[in-house]
Design a protein around this motif. Structure first.
Motif, PDB file in Angstrom:
ATOM      1  N   ALA A  41      25.256  14.567 -30.384  1.00 38.45           N
ATOM      2  CA  ALA A  41      25.721  15.123 -31.656  1.00 38.45           C
ATOM      3  C   ALA A  41      24.587  15.942 -32.262  1.00 38.45           C
ATOM      4  CB  ALA A  41      26.123  14.007 -32.622  1.00 38.45           C
ATOM      5  N   THR A  42      24.974  16.997 -32.930  1.00 41.54           N
ATOM      6  CA  THR A  42      23.984  17.833 -33.613  1.00 41.54           C
ATOM      7  C   THR A  42      24.243  17.757 -35.107  1.00 41.54           C
ATOM      8  OG1 THR A  42      23.900  19.317 -31.719  1.00 41.54           O
ATOM      9  CG2 THR A  42      23.003  20.143 -33.804  1.00 41.54           C
ATOM     10  N   VAL A  43      23.358  17.104 -35.807  1.00 45.68           N
ATOM     11  CA  VAL A  43      23.523  16.963 -37.252  1.00 45.68           C
ATOM     12  C   VAL A  43      23.018  18.223 -37.943  1.00 45.68           C
ATOM     13  CG1 VAL A  43      22.821  15.654 -39.284  1.00 45.68           C
ATOM     14  CG2 VAL A  43      23.344  14.462 -37.161  1.00 45.68           C
ATOM     15  N   GLN A  44      23.851  18.722 -38.823  1.00 43.09           N
ATOM     16  CA  GLN A  44      23.529  19.950 -39.543  1.00 43.09           C
ATOM     17  C   GLN A  44      22.659  19.635 -40.764  1.00 43.09           C
ATOM     18  OE1 GLN A  44      25.314  23.024 -38.004  1.00 43.09           O
ATOM     19  NE2 GLN A  44      24.877  21.313 -36.664  1.00 43.09           N
ATOM     20  N   THR A  45      22.233  20.690 -41.410  1.00 48.91           N
ATOM     21  CA  THR A  45      21.317  20.541 -42.538  1.00 48.91           C
ATOM     22  C   THR A  45      21.963  19.772 -43.690  1.00 48.91           C
ATOM     23  OG1 THR A  45      20.433  22.699 -41.949  1.00 48.91           O
ATOM     24  CG2 THR A  45      19.810  21.827 -44.103  1.00 48.91           C
ATOM     25  N   ALA A  46      21.243  18.842 -44.242  1.00 51.27           N
ATOM     26  CA  ALA A  46      21.745  18.074 -45.389  1.00 51.27           C
ATOM     27  C   ALA A  46      21.757  18.948 -46.637  1.00 51.27           C
ATOM     28  CB  ALA A  46      20.867  16.851 -45.617  1.00 51.27           C
TER      29      ALA A  46
ATOM     30  N   ILE B  51      29.776  13.280 -43.377  1.00 47.23           N
ATOM     31  CA  ILE B  51      31.137  13.458 -42.858  1.00 47.23           C
ATOM     32  C   ILE B  51      31.244  12.790 -41.483  1.00 47.23           C
ATOM     33  CG2 ILE B  51      32.956  15.100 -42.265  1.00 47.23           C
ATOM     34  CD1 ILE B  51      32.231  15.365 -45.129  1.00 47.23           C
ATOM     35  N   PRO B  52      31.863  11.605 -41.391  1.00 46.60           N
ATOM     36  CA  PRO B  52      32.029  10.964 -40.083  1.00 46.60           C
ATOM     37  C   PRO B  52      32.864  11.834 -39.140  1.00 46.60           C
ATOM     38  CG  PRO B  52      32.476   9.418 -41.865  1.00 46.60           C
ATOM     39  CD  PRO B  52      32.395  10.785 -42.483  1.00 46.60           C
ATOM     40  N   VAL B  53      32.535  11.773 -37.892  1.00 49.06           N
ATOM     41  CA  VAL B  53      33.268  12.541 -36.877  1.00 49.06           C
ATOM     42  C   VAL B  53      33.753  11.590 -35.795  1.00 49.06           C
ATOM     43  CG1 VAL B  53      33.092  14.311 -35.091  1.00 49.06           C
ATOM     44  CG2 VAL B  53      31.974  14.652 -37.306  1.00 49.06           C
ATOM     45  N   THR B  54      35.032  11.683 -35.502  1.00 41.49           N
ATOM     46  CA  THR B  54      35.623  10.849 -34.451  1.00 41.49           C
ATOM     47  C   THR B  54      36.083  11.725 -33.297  1.00 41.49           C
ATOM     48  OG1 THR B  54      36.349   9.141 -35.999  1.00 41.49           O
ATOM     49  CG2 THR B  54      37.518   9.280 -33.891  1.00 41.49           C
ATOM     50  N   ILE B  55      35.719  11.334 -32.105  1.00 43.33           N
ATOM     51  CA  ILE B  55      36.229  11.990 -30.907  1.00 43.33           C
ATOM     52  C   ILE B  55      37.233  11.033 -30.268  1.00 43.33           C
ATOM     53  CG2 ILE B  55      35.673  12.877 -28.619  1.00 43.33           C
ATOM     54  CD1 ILE B  55      34.686  14.661 -30.878  1.00 43.33           C
ATOM     55  N   SER B  56      38.457  11.494 -30.195  1.00 49.03           N
ATOM     56  CA  SER B  56      39.513  10.665 -29.613  1.00 49.03           C
ATOM     57  C   SER B  56      39.314  10.525 -28.112  1.00 49.03           C
ATOM     58  CB  SER B  56      40.871  11.309 -29.899  1.00 49.03           C
ATOM     59  OG  SER B  56      41.865  10.747 -29.078  1.00 49.03           O
ATOM     60  N   LYS B  57      39.809   9.429 -27.585  1.00 51.85           N
ATOM     61  CA  LYS B  57      39.778   9.245 -26.126  1.00 51.85           C
ATOM     62  C   LYS B  57      40.709  10.236 -25.433  1.00 51.85           C
ATOM     63  CE  LYS B  57      43.117   5.440 -26.569  1.00 51.85           C
ATOM     64  NZ  LYS B  57      43.043   5.128 -27.993  1.00 51.85           N
ATOM     65  N   ARG B  58      41.537  10.910 -26.200  1.00 52.21           N
ATOM     66  CA  ARG B  58      42.426  11.935 -25.651  1.00 52.21           C
ATOM     67  C   ARG B  58      41.750  13.313 -25.591  1.00 52.21           C
ATOM     68  NH1 ARG B  58      45.104   7.850 -24.934  1.00 52.21           N
ATOM     69  NH2 ARG B  58      46.971   7.234 -26.091  1.00 52.21           N
ATOM     70  N   SER B  59      40.612  13.411 -26.262  1.00 50.70           N
ATOM     71  CA  SER B  59      39.962  14.712 -26.425  1.00 50.70           C
ATOM     72  C   SER B  59      39.239  15.149 -25.155  1.00 50.70           C
ATOM     73  CB  SER B  59      38.966  14.637 -27.583  1.00 50.70           C
ATOM     74  OG  SER B  59      38.126  15.766 -27.599  1.00 50.70           O
ATOM     75  N   THR B  94      26.819   4.717 -34.749  1.00 47.81           N
ATOM     76  CA  THR B  94      27.980   5.023 -33.915  1.00 47.81           C
ATOM     77  C   THR B  94      28.943   3.845 -33.953  1.00 47.81           C
ATOM     78  OG1 THR B  94      26.918   4.121 -31.938  1.00 47.81           O
ATOM     79  CG2 THR B  94      26.664   6.477 -32.338  1.00 47.81           C
ATOM     80  N   ILE B  95      30.208   4.154 -33.823  1.00 44.89           N
ATOM     81  CA  ILE B  95      31.237   3.114 -33.834  1.00 44.89           C
ATOM     82  C   ILE B  95      32.155   3.310 -32.628  1.00 44.89           C
ATOM     83  CG2 ILE B  95      33.240   2.182 -35.071  1.00 44.89           C
ATOM     84  CD1 ILE B  95      31.909   3.085 -37.671  1.00 44.89           C
ATOM     85  N   PHE B  96      32.366   2.247 -31.898  1.00 42.36           N
ATOM     86  CA  PHE B  96      33.362   2.259 -30.833  1.00 42.36           C
ATOM     87  C   PHE B  96      34.386   1.179 -31.173  1.00 42.36           C
ATOM     88  CE2 PHE B  96      29.544   4.014 -28.944  1.00 42.36           C
ATOM     89  CZ  PHE B  96      30.025   5.128 -28.291  1.00 42.36           C
ATOM     90  N   LYS B  97      35.597   1.599 -31.416  1.00 43.45           N
ATOM     91  CA  LYS B  97      36.642   0.652 -31.798  1.00 43.45           C
ATOM     92  C   LYS B  97      37.222  -0.021 -30.552  1.00 43.45           C
ATOM     93  CE  LYS B  97      38.915   3.766 -34.029  1.00 43.45           C
ATOM     94  NZ  LYS B  97      39.946   4.458 -34.845  1.00 43.45           N
ATOM     95  N   THR B  98      37.976  -1.060 -30.812  1.00 41.52           N
ATOM     96  CA  THR B  98      38.528  -1.845 -29.706  1.00 41.52           C
ATOM     97  C   THR B  98      39.702  -1.147 -29.028  1.00 41.52           C
ATOM     98  OG1 THR B  98      39.907  -3.042 -31.272  1.00 41.52           O
ATOM     99  CG2 THR B  98      37.806  -4.043 -30.683  1.00 41.52           C
ATOM    100  N   THR B  99      39.988   0.061 -29.461  1.00 46.63           N
ATOM    101  CA  THR B  99      41.047   0.835 -28.799  1.00 46.63           C
ATOM    102  C   THR B  99      40.521   2.181 -28.307  1.00 46.63           C
ATOM    103  OG1 THR B  99      41.696   1.743 -30.942  1.00 46.63           O
ATOM    104  CG2 THR B  99      42.874  -0.208 -30.189  1.00 46.63           C
ATOM    105  N   ASP B 100      39.228   2.305 -28.221  1.00 49.52           N
ATOM    106  CA  ASP B 100      38.631   3.616 -27.937  1.00 49.52           C
ATOM    107  C   ASP B 100      38.565   3.976 -26.457  1.00 49.52           C
ATOM    108  OD1 ASP B 100      38.246   4.853 -30.331  1.00 49.52           O
ATOM    109  OD2 ASP B 100      36.190   4.155 -30.623  1.00 49.52           O
ATOM    110  N   THR B 142      32.999   7.276 -32.666  1.00 55.30           N
ATOM    111  CA  THR B 142      32.793   7.839 -33.999  1.00 55.30           C
ATOM    112  C   THR B 142      31.307   7.810 -34.345  1.00 55.30           C
ATOM    113  OG1 THR B 142      34.962   7.059 -34.726  1.00 55.30           O
ATOM    114  CG2 THR B 142      33.371   7.585 -36.458  1.00 55.30           C
ATOM    115  N   VAL B 143      30.846   8.860 -34.991  1.00 49.17           N
ATOM    116  CA  VAL B 143      29.493   8.838 -35.561  1.00 49.17           C
ATOM    117  C   VAL B 143      29.625   8.898 -37.080  1.00 49.17           C
ATOM    118  CG1 VAL B 143      28.225   9.817 -33.650  1.00 49.17           C
ATOM    119  CG2 VAL B 143      29.272  11.331 -35.319  1.00 49.17           C
TER     120      VAL B 143
END
Lengths: 187, 171
Positions: A41-46, B51-59, B94-100, B142-143
């Motif tokens: 992941a690349t975190v952008q500027t805060a 801003i959390p970002v989630t990458i789906s296992k479908r992605s 980082t978060i890995f859910k039980t359905t990931d 998710t991060v």
């Protein structure tokens, strides 16, 4: 029985047995495997927000409302926002309804019109800002939802206002807090 | 003389180990093997602080692994997952859910409709290698960057382990 050992031969036999042992151990683990992946992941500027200039009203007389525009380089309130260029942001201004003396003994009404703010994503100045530089004549209580950090990594907010002293307003210096909150909105 | 005795004892010990190992090997034979390889890394891309970002296992940005082994045989699949991604001196949750996690052992693996879906990557899963001797595994995640997360490139290792069910010492 007298057994004689040749150290050199014993060493060679030991080495051979060790190799065989290693091979056997390796064989017993055969069939299992692992692979390494990487999460990146690349975190952008805060974001950072600075109150660059205060909103300063000139000398105010009792009973005479006084307005400070949003285009005065010295007296317009100016906030500087830095962050990731072109990233969408949410802007919320918390505006006072009154200014007060330091001892709280008197208050003076301050108001903001629906066009008292400019949002500048090209980093000009309050005096030279034009509509093409961002969002002009904005309602400070409802700043544009489409606002972004400028491509240079900075956006400024300019704010004017009006104070309305009463006829019996106590003389002195009145102050109030103007707070700009900024957050990325993920766009 | 002491050295000779020591060498003799050492050789005897090696011989005993050799015989024991031989017995172990031949008394518990197995035939299945499994090999796993990385197809795609898990890529979160650009992340904004707060801003959390989630990458789906479908992605297409999900991690993908390919397991190859004996058709129709069962394998144990497990992960070692990171709790944080790091860059120099900084961490990001980082978060890995039980359905990931999802898997597909069909001849034409379908990430959109896998044969085994919503798998927990935190548990060892037993699944069957497909008729084409392959099994595909996908992993999302998710991060969660802080509001003032230090800018930069963050990475973390994801390790997948695969073991035939009939392998000695399996889970």
């Amino acid at each position: 029985m007298n057994i004689r050992f040749n150290p050199a031969k014993v060493g060679r036999v030991s080495s051979l047995l060790t190799v065989i042992l290693v091979l056997l151990v390796a064989t017993s683990a055969f069939g299992q495997d692992a692979a390494n992946g990487t999460a990146t992941a690349t975190v952008q500027t805060a974001l950072a927000v600075t109150a660059t200039n205060q909103l300063i009203f000139p000398t105010v007389f009792q009973g005479v409302a006084t307005t400070m525009g949003k285009t005065n380089n010295d007296s317009t309130a100016e906030f500087t926002i830095t962050g990731q260029g072109s990233a969408g942001i949410n802007l919320i201004l918390s505006l006072p309804e009154y200014l007060a003396l330091a001892d709280g003994s008197d208050r003076m009404t301050i108001s903001f019109s629906a066009t008292d703010a400019n949002v500048d994503s090209t980093v000009t100045t309050p005096a030279t800002f034009a509509g093409s530089n961002g969002w002009i004549d904005q309602n400070p209580r409802n700043l544009p939802a489409a606002a972004v950090i400028g491509s240079a990594g900075q956006t400024n907010v300019y704010l004017g206002g009006k104070v309305t002293p009463s006829t019996y307003q106590t003389a002195g210096t009145y102050t109030g807090d103007i707070i700009l909150s900024v957050a990325y909105n993920g766009t | 003389m002491i050295i000779r005795r020591s060498l003799a004892k050492f050789s005897l010990l090696l011989l005993v180990i050799f015989l024991a190992s031989s017995k172990l090997t031949y008394s518990q034979p197995f035939t299945d093997t499994a090999v796993v390889s990385l197809v795609n890394n898990l890529v979160f891309g650009n992340v904004l602080p707060g801003i959390p970002v989630t990458i789906s296992k479908r992605s297409t940005f999900a991690a993908e692994f390919l397991i190859q082994g004996t058709a129709g045989s069962d394998v144990f699949i497990s992960f070692t997952l990171p709790k944080y991604m790091t860059t120099t001196g900084n961490y990001m949750r980082t978060i890995f859910k039980t359905t990931d996690c999802a898997m597909d052992s069909s001849a034409t693996p379908d990430q959109a409709a896998p044969t085994l879906d919503d798998v927990s990557p935190w548990r060892t899963t037993t699944y069957t290698i497909g008729s084409n001797s392959e099994l595909t595994v996908w992993l999302g995640g998710t991060v969660v960057p802080d509001l003032v997360q230090q800018a930069g490139g963050y990475t973390a290792d994801i390790v997948i382990f695969v073991e035939p069910v009939d392998a000695p010492g399996g889970p």
